[in-house]
Design a protein around this motif. Structure first.
Motif, PDB file in Angstrom:
ATOM      1  N   UNK A 272       0.820  -1.209   0.000  1.00  0.00           N
ATOM      2  CA  UNK A 272       0.000   0.000   0.000  1.00  0.00           C
ATOM      3  C   UNK A 272       0.852   1.257   0.000  1.00  0.00           C
ATOM      4  N   UNK A 273       1.948   1.262   0.780  1.00  0.00           N
ATOM      5  CA  UNK A 273       2.752   2.481   0.886  1.00  0.00           C
ATOM      6  C   UNK A 273       3.500   2.801  -0.410  1.00  0.00           C
ATOM      7  N   UNK A 274       3.439   1.912  -1.363  1.00  0.00           N
ATOM      8  CA  UNK A 274       4.039   2.179  -2.673  1.00  0.00           C
ATOM      9  C   UNK A 274       3.020   2.751  -3.656  1.00  0.00           C
ATOM     10  N   UNK A 275       1.846   3.139  -3.139  1.00  0.00           N
ATOM     11  CA  UNK A 275       0.789   3.690  -3.981  1.00  0.00           C
ATOM     12  C   UNK A 275       0.407   5.093  -3.519  1.00  0.00           C
ATOM     13  N   UNK A 276      -0.186   5.907  -4.402  1.00  0.00           N
ATOM     14  CA  UNK A 276      -0.633   7.250  -4.001  1.00  0.00           C
ATOM     15  C   UNK A 276      -1.775   7.226  -2.996  1.00  0.00           C
ATOM     16  N   UNK A 277      -2.474   6.079  -2.887  1.00  0.00           N
ATOM     17  CA  UNK A 277      -3.649   6.002  -2.002  1.00  0.00           C
ATOM     18  C   UNK A 277      -3.279   5.840  -0.528  1.00  0.00           C
ATOM     19  N   UNK A 278      -2.028   5.575  -0.235  1.00  0.00           N
ATOM     20  CA  UNK A 278      -1.637   5.272   1.145  1.00  0.00           C
ATOM     21  C   UNK A 278      -1.866   6.460   2.076  1.00  0.00           C
ATOM     22  N   UNK A 279      -2.512   6.213   3.195  1.00  0.00           N
ATOM     23  CA  UNK A 279      -2.684   7.187   4.272  1.00  0.00           C
ATOM     24  C   UNK A 279      -2.658   6.377   5.563  1.00  0.00           C
ATOM     25  N   UNK A 280      -1.482   6.261   6.137  1.00  0.00           N
ATOM     26  CA  UNK A 280      -1.258   5.337   7.249  1.00  0.00           C
ATOM     27  C   UNK A 280      -0.803   6.103   8.482  1.00  0.00           C
ATOM     28  N   UNK A 281      -1.482   5.878   9.605  1.00  0.00           N
ATOM     29  CA  UNK A 281      -1.035   6.402  10.896  1.00  0.00           C
ATOM     30  C   UNK A 281      -0.300   5.269  11.591  1.00  0.00           C
ATOM     31  N   UNK A 282       1.006   5.431  11.724  1.00  0.00           N
ATOM     32  CA  UNK A 282       1.854   4.352  12.222  1.00  0.00           C
ATOM     33  C   UNK A 282       2.308   4.643  13.651  1.00  0.00           C
ATOM     34  N   UNK A 283       1.826   3.839  14.591  1.00  0.00           N
ATOM     35  CA  UNK A 283       2.187   3.977  15.998  1.00  0.00           C
ATOM     36  C   UNK A 283       3.479   3.215  16.281  1.00  0.00           C
TER      37      UNK A 283
ATOM     38  N   UNK B 132       5.765   7.622  -3.716  1.00  0.00           N
ATOM     39  CA  UNK B 132       4.743   7.450  -4.748  1.00  0.00           C
ATOM     40  C   UNK B 132       3.519   8.334  -4.515  1.00  0.00           C
ATOM     41  N   UNK B 133       3.601   9.223  -3.526  1.00  0.00           N
ATOM     42  CA  UNK B 133       2.534  10.201  -3.338  1.00  0.00           C
ATOM     43  C   UNK B 133       1.665  10.016  -2.118  1.00  0.00           C
ATOM     44  N   UNK B 134       1.773   8.881  -1.463  1.00  0.00           N
ATOM     45  CA  UNK B 134       0.974   8.656  -0.259  1.00  0.00           C
ATOM     46  C   UNK B 134       1.594   9.313   0.965  1.00  0.00           C
ATOM     47  N   UNK B 135       0.945   9.092   2.108  1.00  0.00           N
ATOM     48  CA  UNK B 135       1.429   9.679   3.354  1.00  0.00           C
ATOM     49  C   UNK B 135       1.494   8.656   4.469  1.00  0.00           C
ATOM     50  N   UNK B 136       2.565   8.693   5.246  1.00  0.00           N
ATOM     51  CA  UNK B 136       2.738   7.867   6.436  1.00  0.00           C
ATOM     52  C   UNK B 136       2.969   8.824   7.591  1.00  0.00           C
ATOM     53  N   UNK B 137       2.143   8.727   8.622  1.00  0.00           N
ATOM     54  CA  UNK B 137       2.190   9.676   9.726  1.00  0.00           C
ATOM     55  C   UNK B 137       2.543   8.911  11.001  1.00  0.00           C
ATOM     56  N   UNK B 138       3.750   9.146  11.493  1.00  0.00           N
ATOM     57  CA  UNK B 138       4.238   8.408  12.655  1.00  0.00           C
ATOM     58  C   UNK B 138       3.982   9.212  13.926  1.00  0.00           C
ATOM     59  N   UNK B 139       3.832   8.489  15.021  1.00  0.00           N
ATOM     60  CA  UNK B 139       3.308   9.145  16.216  1.00  0.00           C
ATOM     61  C   UNK B 139       4.300   9.282  17.359  1.00  0.00           C
TER      62      UNK B 139
ATOM     63  N   UNK C 265      -5.784  13.681   8.385  1.00  0.00           N
ATOM     64  CA  UNK C 265      -7.055  14.206   7.863  1.00  0.00           C
ATOM     65  C   UNK C 265      -6.811  15.275   6.803  1.00  0.00           C
ATOM     66  N   UNK C 266      -5.856  16.165   7.054  1.00  0.00           N
ATOM     67  CA  UNK C 266      -5.588  17.232   6.090  1.00  0.00           C
ATOM     68  C   UNK C 266      -4.980  16.679   4.796  1.00  0.00           C
ATOM     69  N   UNK C 267      -4.138  15.659   4.940  1.00  0.00           N
ATOM     70  CA  UNK C 267      -3.584  14.998   3.755  1.00  0.00           C
ATOM     71  C   UNK C 267      -4.706  14.346   2.945  1.00  0.00           C
ATOM     72  N   UNK C 268      -5.635  13.705   3.635  1.00  0.00           N
ATOM     73  CA  UNK C 268      -6.769  13.066   2.969  1.00  0.00           C
ATOM     74  C   UNK C 268      -7.617  14.094   2.233  1.00  0.00           C
ATOM     75  N   UNK C 269      -7.806  15.246   2.856  1.00  0.00           N
ATOM     76  CA  UNK C 269      -8.600  16.303   2.223  1.00  0.00           C
ATOM     77  C   UNK C 269      -7.995  16.713   0.884  1.00  0.00           C
ATOM     78  N   UNK C 270      -6.672  16.848   0.849  1.00  0.00           N
ATOM     79  CA  UNK C 270      -6.004  17.224  -0.392  1.00  0.00           C
ATOM     80  C   UNK C 270      -6.001  16.079  -1.399  1.00  0.00           C
ATOM     81  N   UNK C 271      -5.772  14.860  -0.922  1.00  0.00           N
ATOM     82  CA  UNK C 271      -5.634  13.715  -1.822  1.00  0.00           C
ATOM     83  C   UNK C 271      -6.959  13.321  -2.461  1.00  0.00           C
ATOM     84  N   UNK C 272      -8.050  13.449  -1.710  1.00  0.00           N
ATOM     85  CA  UNK C 272      -9.339  12.957  -2.211  1.00  0.00           C
ATOM     86  C   UNK C 272     -10.386  14.064  -2.348  1.00  0.00           C
ATOM     87  N   UNK C 273      -9.973  15.304  -2.164  1.00  0.00           N
ATOM     88  CA  UNK C 273     -10.908  16.405  -2.330  1.00  0.00           C
ATOM     89  C   UNK C 273     -12.045  16.390  -1.324  1.00  0.00           C
ATOM     90  N   UNK C 274     -11.760  15.906  -0.113  1.00  0.00           N
ATOM     91  CA  UNK C 274     -12.782  15.811   0.932  1.00  0.00           C
ATOM     92  C   UNK C 274     -12.653  17.024   1.862  1.00  0.00           C
TER      93      UNK C 274
END
Length: 734
Positions: free
Chosen positions: A75-86, A569-576, A610-619
């Motif tokens: 998934x992280x090799x795709x633009x659709x990735x939006x992962x919150x990684x603890x 590849x355009x996705x986002x990984x957000x570490x905590x 959430x803000x990354x998702x808003x930009x990526x999917x126009x939400x």
């Protein structure tokens, strides 16, 4: 994992305190996200989950789990990735064995972890387990480079409410000891490949040629390193430092990363154990080996195996009495620095000692100066220079200090953290060669039995992405920007040759400095002492070390860092944030049902996701949610709603109630989206009106022991009961 059924946001299931906190926080996130049409799913990357996924044929259908880590790796090799990684466990062998035993006790028919596998089945099981131990998760998920910094709200709060710092004195005996030769730093060679290549690694010795590894593939432009640590030189260094420590009257402490560096550092750790007890190993080595003693597993495991041998125990006591006092993990329980390789992790242990004024805890339960032994000299100068700086200038003042942000090269298993498959303990004297498919000998080293040889690499695309990320960040902030690269180190010299042309081509070379780690450490400390800010642009290991060192000095913790990985590849990984103190938090919860884990890192990552998702999917609704998360996080800080350390004080669950309340209030008050405001107004009202009942129910849960049904593999129902004890809050959230 197909794009059609992938949740908008993946929230990782991990281990220990962060996972317990998720049982309380995740239902809140999912309820709020649903109002914006955002789906939040989970993927299990916990140690127990990875063990279960590795042995499907041993388990019942109900017990089996999918390989979520592998799915996330795709998934992280795709633009659709939006992962919150603890933070997850990077398991040492003792942790891995403990997790296996716990799962076996729960009815999972898993094979044992064999220290010396003999049969084909034992060898296969060992290979599967070895793929799980150490840092098995991060190299898979980090398909991008790292942007780590203190969130603005967190930094402002730390300045307004400065944490306590230990006093540094100019006559402190605390120091860093590192090898002056024979280590990875001094033996390193490096080359950049001008074309794609496949390599094999062989050991040529008197008994012939042994293939250590074959079919190692590299794309064109890859920087490939090779080096080794001399076992004989290491042993002499350790013996000398033990003697010097006693003469100086300080604590002996070893600082390694046996979790992330899962092959090399446990071996080095084992050398320290053997040197500490050298007379015992000289006299009883064969008998101890027969008892299954492996010094790489630490003193704790060793003592457990020889406790029925009075002669050996007496010899250990006699040697210990002659040794200097040791830096303790838990002086009350007699847990020393050398008990478990995963107990003292350098990126957490050294900043804590520096923050405390150079003091560590001794076996007498008192603080004392320490000899900080860091065998390899690659990064030890960072801590050595920090200690020298504070001896000269006194402790950092968090109220006035600026900040050090970090941009780290880590994508595609960059540098040492990607070296696990190409690290070897050499079985006999000879020459190790890395030979390319065209016959070119890229690297070669003369080695002796017991030496530790390793190769690492960094690919061209991640390096270029890293430099461009640095250019973007410096342009956005205007901060002083330093590449922490040492022209005298083979690998760094190759990187400098790639970095300079990019900076020059972009016309920004005058905005960046290049310094060796020692000089960069002093420059950064001088900068933040003046209240100014700087960006540390570093390789993978320094990224890890510095994003603990500076946050612990500035904020008292690294768990509150904002960590954004811009996937290539355009996705986002957000570490905590960091999880190094998580085990003690779990132990406290089990003993008295109080969880002091602070979820501030999760809050920061959530808002960015959430803000990354808003930009990526126009939400647009997702952006409103993300901005409201930032308001709620500020509320947590402004009103002092973070967890307390002691039972009876508000804990992690209380902070989640207040986060939900501030989040709902922010959403109800905003004017950008009337539907969201209308939806959350009654929720905000219910949370406010229920305050007395909710706070009371949460307080009533504390005090007695908590049953989670396990440590590594908890029972979901029991965990939910412990982490969601407020019926009033649950009725509102669902």
């Amino acid at each position: 994992m197909s794009a059609e059924n992938t949740p908008d946001i993946i929230y990782t299931k991990v281990d220990e305190a962060p996972e317990l906190a998720s049982a309380s926080l995740l239902p809140i996130i999912q309820r709020f996200a649903d109002a914006a049409g955002v789906t939040v799913g989970t993927k299990d990357i916990s140690l127990a989950g990875r063990i279960i996924a590795a042995f499907p044929e041993n388990l019942t259908e109900a017990q089996r789990q999918s390989d979520d880590l592998a799915e996330l790796g795709e998934l992280v090799k795709t633009p659709e990735a939006n992962v919150i990684k603890l933070p997850n466990i990077s398991a040492s062998v003792p942790q891995l064995v403990a997790a296996i035993k716990e799962l076996q006790s729960q009815g999972y028919a898993l094979p044992d972890y064999s220290e010396a596998p003999q049969t084909d089945a034992e060898k296969e099981a060992r290979a599967r387990y070895d793929a799980i131990k150490g840092s098995a998760v991060n190299p898979v998920l980090r398909e991008g480079n790292s942007d780590r910094r203190a969130a603005t709200a967190v930094k402002k709060f730390a300045q307004a409410n400065p944490h306590r710092m230990g006093e540094w004195k100019s006559d402190s005996k605390t120091r860093v000891a590192s090898m002056s030769g024979g280590d990875f730093f001094s033996n390193e060679t490096s080359a950049t490949l001008n074309k794609a290549a496949t390599a094999k690694i062989v050991l040529e010795s008197a008994s012939g040629e042994t293939v250590l590894k074959e079919s190692v593939s590299y794309p064109a432009g890859t920087v490939v390193d090779a080096t080794y640590m001399s076992a004989a030189t290491l042993d002499a260094f350790l013996a000398d430092e033990i003697a010097k420590t006693k003469d100086e009257g300080t604590l002996f402490s070893l600082h390694m990363k046996a979790t992330m560096m899962k092959v090399s550092d446990p071996i080095i750790f084992g050398h320290a154990v053997k040197q500490w007890l050298k007379p015992v190993f000289d006299q009883f080595g064969d008998k101890m080996e027969a008892l299954g003693v492996n010094p790489n597993s630490g003193l704790g495991d060793l003592l457990a195996r020889v406790k029925g041998e009075p002669e050996i125990m007496a010899a250990i006591e006699a040697v210990t009495a002659e040794r200097p006092p040791m830096y303790m993990v838990d002086s009350d329980r007699g847990i020393t620095n050398l008990h478990v390789p995963s107990d003292v992790i350098i990126d957490a242990s050294m900043p804590a000692l520096i923050r405390a004024g150079g003091k560590g805890w001794g076996p007498d339960g008192k603080e004392a100066d320490a000899n900080c032994v860091i065998p390899d000299n690659s990064y030890a100068p960072v801590y050595d220079e920090a200690i020298k700086f504070f001896k000269e200038n006194g402790a950092l003042n968090p109220a006035t200090a600026g900040t050090v942000q970090n941009l780290g090269l880590m994508a595609q298993k960059a540098e040492e953290y990607g070296s696990h498959p190409t690290t070897f303990e050499i079985p006999e004297d000879g020459t190790v060669k890395m030979i390319l498919d065209d016959g070119t000998v890229l690297h070669q080293h003369s080695v002796q039995a017991g030496d530790i040889w390793r190769s690492a690499s960094a690919r061209k695309a991640p390096i270029e992405d890293w430099v461009n990320l640095a250019i973007e960040r410096q342009a956005a902030t205007g901060y002083r920007a330093i590449f922490w690269l040492d022209e005298a180190r083979a690998h760094d010299a190759q990187l400098i040759a790639m970095v300079k042309p990019i900076l020059e081509a972009k016309g920004v070379a005058d905005r960046f400095e290049i310094m060796a780690p020692r000089e960069a450490t002093r420059a950064s400390l001088e900068t933040i002492t003046k209240g100014e800010n700087t960006i540390a642009i570093t390789g993978n290991v320094l990224r890890d070390y510095l994003t603990d060192l500076f946050p612990i000095l500035e904020l008292a913790t690294s768990a509150k860092m904002l960590s954004i990985v811009k996937l290539m590849q355009g996705g986002g990984l957000f570490e905590t944030g960091a999880g190094g103190s998580a085990p003690k938090h779990v132990q406290q919860l089990q003993a008295e049902n109080h969880l002091r884990w602070d979820s501030l890192g999760e809050f920061c990552a959530l808002g960015e996701s959430f803000k990354f998702l808003a930009d990526a999917k126009g939400n647009a609704k997702a952006r409103v949610l993300g901005e409201a998360v930032e308001t709620a996080t500020q509320g947590i800080l402004d009103h002092g709603r973070s967890p307390g350390r002691k039972v009876g004080q508000p804990d992690n669950r209380d902070s989640h109630y207040w986060f939900a309340r501030y989040w709902a209030e922010a959403l109800a008050a905003q004017t950008e989206d009337a539907d969201l405001a209308a939806h959350f107004a009654p929720i905000a009202k219910a949370l406010a009106e229920g305050e007395e009942a909710i706070v009371g129910e949460l307080a009533a849960a504390q005090g007695a022991p908590a049953d989670l049904g396990g440590y590594y593999h908890t029972d979901p129902a029991k965990t939910a009961a412990v982490m969601r004890p407020s019926t009033t809050l649950n009725a509102i959230i669902g």
